[in-house]
Design a protein around this motif. Structure first.
Motif, PDB file in Angstrom:
ATOM      1  N   LEU A   1     -17.742 -28.585 -10.820  1.00 14.06           N
ATOM      2  CA  LEU A   1     -16.685 -29.364 -11.456  1.00 14.06           C
ATOM      3  C   LEU A   1     -15.821 -30.020 -10.387  1.00 14.06           C
ATOM      4  N   LYS A   2     -15.452 -29.226  -9.397  1.00 12.58           N
ATOM      5  CA  LYS A   2     -14.627 -29.726  -8.284  1.00 12.58           C
ATOM      6  C   LYS A   2     -15.332 -30.826  -7.516  1.00 12.58           C
ATOM      7  N   ASP A   3     -16.620 -30.625  -7.217  1.00  8.46           N
ATOM      8  CA  ASP A   3     -17.385 -31.621  -6.460  1.00  8.46           C
ATOM      9  C   ASP A   3     -17.474 -32.940  -7.224  1.00  8.46           C
ATOM     10  N   ALA A   4     -17.678 -32.849  -8.538  1.00  8.87           N
ATOM     11  CA  ALA A   4     -17.791 -34.060  -9.353  1.00  8.87           C
ATOM     12  C   ALA A   4     -16.466 -34.807  -9.403  1.00  8.87           C
ATOM     13  N   VAL A   5     -15.370 -34.086  -9.513  1.00 10.50           N
ATOM     14  CA  VAL A   5     -14.043 -34.696  -9.529  1.00 10.50           C
ATOM     15  C   VAL A   5     -13.783 -35.437  -8.223  1.00 10.50           C
ATOM     16  N   ILE A   6     -14.072 -34.797  -7.102  1.00  9.55           N
ATOM     17  CA  ILE A   6     -13.836 -35.417  -5.794  1.00  9.55           C
ATOM     18  C   ILE A   6     -14.701 -36.665  -5.631  1.00  9.55           C
ATOM     19  N   GLN A   7     -15.968 -36.574  -6.034  1.00 17.21           N
ATOM     20  CA  GLN A   7     -16.878 -37.721  -5.894  1.00 17.21           C
ATOM     21  C   GLN A   7     -16.375 -38.921  -6.697  1.00 17.21           C
TER      22      GLN A   7
ATOM     23  N   ARG B   1      -1.078 -39.294  -5.576  1.00 14.84           N
ATOM     24  CA  ARG B   1      -2.100 -38.253  -5.726  1.00 14.84           C
ATOM     25  C   ARG B   1      -3.087 -38.626  -6.831  1.00 14.84           C
ATOM     26  N   HIS B   2      -4.297 -38.126  -6.709  1.00  7.86           N
ATOM     27  CA  HIS B   2      -5.276 -38.308  -7.784  1.00  7.86           C
ATOM     28  C   HIS B   2      -4.858 -37.433  -8.975  1.00  7.86           C
ATOM     29  N   LEU B   3      -4.893 -38.019 -10.164  1.00  2.14           N
ATOM     30  CA  LEU B   3      -4.468 -37.300 -11.360  1.00  2.14           C
ATOM     31  C   LEU B   3      -5.678 -36.890 -12.190  1.00  2.14           C
ATOM     32  N   ILE B   4      -5.799 -35.595 -12.424  1.00  2.00           N
ATOM     33  CA  ILE B   4      -6.859 -35.018 -13.263  1.00  2.00           C
ATOM     34  C   ILE B   4      -6.232 -34.632 -14.591  1.00  2.00           C
ATOM     35  N   LEU B   5      -6.849 -35.054 -15.681  1.00  2.00           N
ATOM     36  CA  LEU B   5      -6.281 -34.833 -17.013  1.00  2.00           C
ATOM     37  C   LEU B   5      -7.177 -33.938 -17.854  1.00  2.00           C
ATOM     38  N   GLY B   6      -6.539 -33.036 -18.606  1.00  2.00           N
ATOM     39  CA  GLY B   6      -7.239 -32.229 -19.604  1.00  2.00           C
ATOM     40  C   GLY B   6      -6.467 -32.277 -20.909  1.00  2.00           C
ATOM     41  N   VAL B   7      -7.162 -32.413 -22.027  1.00  2.00           N
ATOM     42  CA  VAL B   7      -6.514 -32.523 -23.331  1.00  2.00           C
ATOM     43  C   VAL B   7      -7.248 -31.648 -24.339  1.00  2.00           C
ATOM     44  N   ALA B   8      -6.504 -30.880 -25.102  1.00  2.00           N
ATOM     45  CA  ALA B   8      -7.084 -30.080 -26.188  1.00  2.00           C
ATOM     46  C   ALA B   8      -6.009 -29.865 -27.246  1.00  2.00           C
ATOM     47  N   SER B   9      -6.431 -29.709 -28.490  1.00  2.00           N
ATOM     48  CA  SER B   9      -5.457 -29.398 -29.541  1.00  2.00           C
ATOM     49  C   SER B   9      -4.954 -27.979 -29.382  1.00  2.00           C
ATOM     50  N   VAL B  10      -5.840 -27.067 -28.943  1.00  2.00           N
ATOM     51  CA  VAL B  10      -5.478 -25.677 -28.642  1.00  2.00           C
ATOM     52  C   VAL B  10      -6.259 -25.270 -27.402  1.00  2.00           C
ATOM     53  N   TRP B  11      -5.550 -24.787 -26.395  1.00  2.00           N
ATOM     54  CA  TRP B  11      -6.214 -24.370 -25.169  1.00  2.00           C
ATOM     55  C   TRP B  11      -6.545 -22.880 -25.234  1.00  2.00           C
ATOM     56  N   THR B  12      -7.846 -22.568 -25.206  1.00  2.00           N
ATOM     57  CA  THR B  12      -8.329 -21.191 -25.217  1.00  2.00           C
ATOM     58  C   THR B  12      -9.411 -21.049 -24.158  1.00  2.00           C
ATOM     59  N   LYS B  13      -9.963 -19.863 -24.049  1.00  2.00           N
ATOM     60  CA  LYS B  13     -11.095 -19.638 -23.148  1.00  2.00           C
ATOM     61  C   LYS B  13     -12.242 -20.578 -23.507  1.00  2.00           C
ATOM     62  N   ARG B  14     -12.454 -20.793 -24.815  1.00  2.00           N
ATOM     63  CA  ARG B  14     -13.554 -21.645 -25.271  1.00  2.00           C
ATOM     64  C   ARG B  14     -13.360 -23.092 -24.861  1.00  2.00           C
ATOM     65  N   LYS B  15     -12.124 -23.522 -24.683  1.00  2.00           N
ATOM     66  CA  LYS B  15     -11.847 -24.894 -24.266  1.00  2.00           C
ATOM     67  C   LYS B  15     -11.743 -25.033 -22.752  1.00  2.00           C
ATOM     68  N   GLY B  16     -11.845 -23.915 -22.035  1.00  2.00           N
ATOM     69  CA  GLY B  16     -11.858 -23.982 -20.580  1.00  2.00           C
ATOM     70  C   GLY B  16     -10.495 -23.852 -19.921  1.00  2.00           C
ATOM     71  N   PHE B  17      -9.558 -23.206 -20.589  1.00  2.00           N
ATOM     72  CA  PHE B  17      -8.207 -23.057 -20.024  1.00  2.00           C
ATOM     73  C   PHE B  17      -8.249 -22.400 -18.641  1.00  2.00           C
TER      74      PHE B  17
ATOM     75  N   ASN C   1      -7.161 -24.115  -7.899  1.00  2.00           N
ATOM     76  CA  ASN C   1      -7.219 -23.359  -6.647  1.00  2.00           C
ATOM     77  C   ASN C   1      -8.233 -23.928  -5.658  1.00  2.00           C
ATOM     78  N   LEU C   2      -9.153 -24.760  -6.140  1.00  2.00           N
ATOM     79  CA  LEU C   2     -10.200 -25.319  -5.280  1.00  2.00           C
ATOM     80  C   LEU C   2      -9.858 -26.706  -4.745  1.00  2.00           C
ATOM     81  N   LEU C   3      -8.798 -27.314  -5.263  1.00  2.00           N
ATOM     82  CA  LEU C   3      -8.435 -28.674  -4.869  1.00  2.00           C
ATOM     83  C   LEU C   3      -7.133 -28.689  -4.061  1.00  2.00           C
ATOM     84  N   SER C   4      -7.058 -29.586  -3.137  1.00  2.00           N
ATOM     85  CA  SER C   4      -5.857 -29.731  -2.307  1.00  2.00           C
ATOM     86  C   SER C   4      -4.677 -30.213  -3.152  1.00  2.00           C
ATOM     87  N   GLU C   5      -3.551 -29.519  -3.044  1.00  2.00           N
ATOM     88  CA  GLU C   5      -2.349 -29.931  -3.775  1.00  2.00           C
ATOM     89  C   GLU C   5      -1.774 -31.223  -3.208  1.00  2.00           C
ATOM     90  N   ASP C   6      -2.093 -31.526  -1.971  1.00  2.00           N
ATOM     91  CA  ASP C   6      -1.586 -32.767  -1.375  1.00  2.00           C
ATOM     92  C   ASP C   6      -2.316 -33.991  -1.929  1.00  2.00           C
TER      93      ASP C   6
END
Length: 390
Positions: A343-349, A220-236, A244-249
């Motif tokens: 965001l989803k479109d850019a990831v897929i591309q 599977r394609h692996l998408i990574l997110g990293v933050a010291s603290v995950w909040t609304k401001r960091k895009g949690f 929810n927009l990407l295929s789990e397969d």
């Protein structure tokens, strides 16, 4: 940053002193402790009650001034001076009286606002003409309710602009542009971006092994997110929407820096990790990902983007602060802030493109622009230019 600049300066014949307010760091520089834990807690409480961060710790700062006077430095380099350990009027009065050349690296917006360190999320522009009625009293440096933003703004303007030999160093073009609209508008400034260790953050060919070790599926394609603290401001919450927009397969998401509570609440298809203190393991994880996603809503110039690039991983980020400055069209994508479908479109591309080409171009950009040794050398050149009157 201060420690590594000091280390480089020492290697080139300078003498380096570092004054600090927190922790017990080890250093090749001569260390000067400002205050202690008890005074820091008292200063923090005062700041919470009276919204006066930077206006406490007078006695501690006076002792610091005596040390500076004893050392008689050729140049003073400031970094973040907020953190409940310094009385800035005392420090700036001294720097002004002695007419000391001063370099000030700016990592956020606190220096030219009446309270906050970032204001993008709430869209506040009061800092351009004079803060008052602050909408972010509950944000760092938090106040329990008293609003000192108007007083703070005018005091900062008075003291911070009083130095004739001040050079501001914003760490991004974005922050530098904000300075043009602030009360620092006429002050000298030069952008020196943050750097990273491109020897540690490097390409790794064992992507499949790393993914298996982390419990991810190599197919599977692996998408990574990293933050010291995950909040609304960091895009949690944006990562949840992205899932929810990407295929789990086809796609798997990994988020690093989560609390145990956040991990327990993650939907299926997102693997959460509290954190890793092993920088080499972190580099392997960056390199194992197909794309690094940074949906931040407030940032000056995030080093996570640089670390990902150095490991050959393209970056997708919101058009927020200085975050887009890390990449170009060949090393990632910038999308509208809050637009998860973009965001989803850019990831897929990116995942459908030539991964090897991305890896080489990402690595080359990081090495050429963000190697910390080059960026710290920029500071030594700046010191020399200031002292030679250039």
């Amino acid at each position: 940053i201060a420690e590594e600049i000091g280390r480089l300066a020492i290697s080139e014949g300078w003498e380096s002193f570092i004054a600090y307010g927190r922790g017990e760091p080890s250093s090749e520089s001569n260390l000067i402790k400002i205050g202690g834990k008890e005074s820091m807690y008292i200063n923090a409480l005062k700041a919470r009650l009276f919204d006066n961060e930077g206006l406490n710790a007078k006695a501690d700062t006076e002792r610091l001034i005596k040390e500076i006077d004893r050392i008689k430095p050729d140049i003073v380099h400031l970094h973040n001076i907020h953190g409940y350990y310094l009385h800035y009027p005392t420090l700036f009065n001294y720097l002004k009286d002695k007419n000391l050349p001063t370099v000030w690296t700016l990592h956020d917006c606190w220096t030219f606002t009446g309270h906050c360190s970032h204001f993008e999320l709430v869209g506040c522009e009061k800092w351009k003409s004079g803060c008052h009625g602050c909408p972010q009293l509950k944000e760092y440096p938090k106040s329990f309710g008293f609003d000192g933003s108007e007083r703070n703004y005018w005091l900062k303007k008075e003291y911070f602009t009083s130095l004739q030999r001040l050079t501001l160093v914003p760490v991004s073009e974005w922050l530098g542009n904000l300075l043009s609209s602030s009360f620092f508008g006429q002050k000298d400034r030069i952008v020196i971006r943050n750097g990273i260790d491109t020897d540690i953050f490097n390409l790794n060919t064992s992507q499949a092994e790393t993914r298996l070790r982390m419990g991810c599926q190599p197919t599977r394609h692996l998408i990574l997110g990293v933050a010291s603290v995950w909040t609304k401001r960091k895009g949690f919450h944006d990562f949840i929407k992205l899932r929810n927009l990407l295929s789990e397969d086809e796609f798997e998401i990994m988020m690093i820096g989560l609390t145990k509570k956040q991990i327990d609440e993650l939907p299926q298809g997102i693997k959460g990790i509290c954190r890793t203190n092993d920088i080499h393991e972190m580099a392997e994880i960056y390199s194992a990902a197909d794309v690094f996603v940074n949906p931040t809503y407030e940032d000056t110039f995030p080093t996570t983007n640089l670390e990902a690039l150095a490991c050959g991983t393209p970056v997708v980020t919101y058009n927020t602060g200085g975050s887009p400055e890390a990449i170009d069209s060949e090393t990632g994508a910038v999308v509208e802030q809050g637009n998860v479908r973009q965001l989803k479109d850019a990831v897929i591309q990116i995942c459908q493109a030539d991964g090897d080409s991305y890896r080489q171009k990402c690595r080359a950009r990081a090495v050429s622009l963000f190697d910390k040794r080059d960026r710290y050398q920029d500071y030594l050149r700046l010191y020399d230019n200031i002292l030679s009157g250039k």
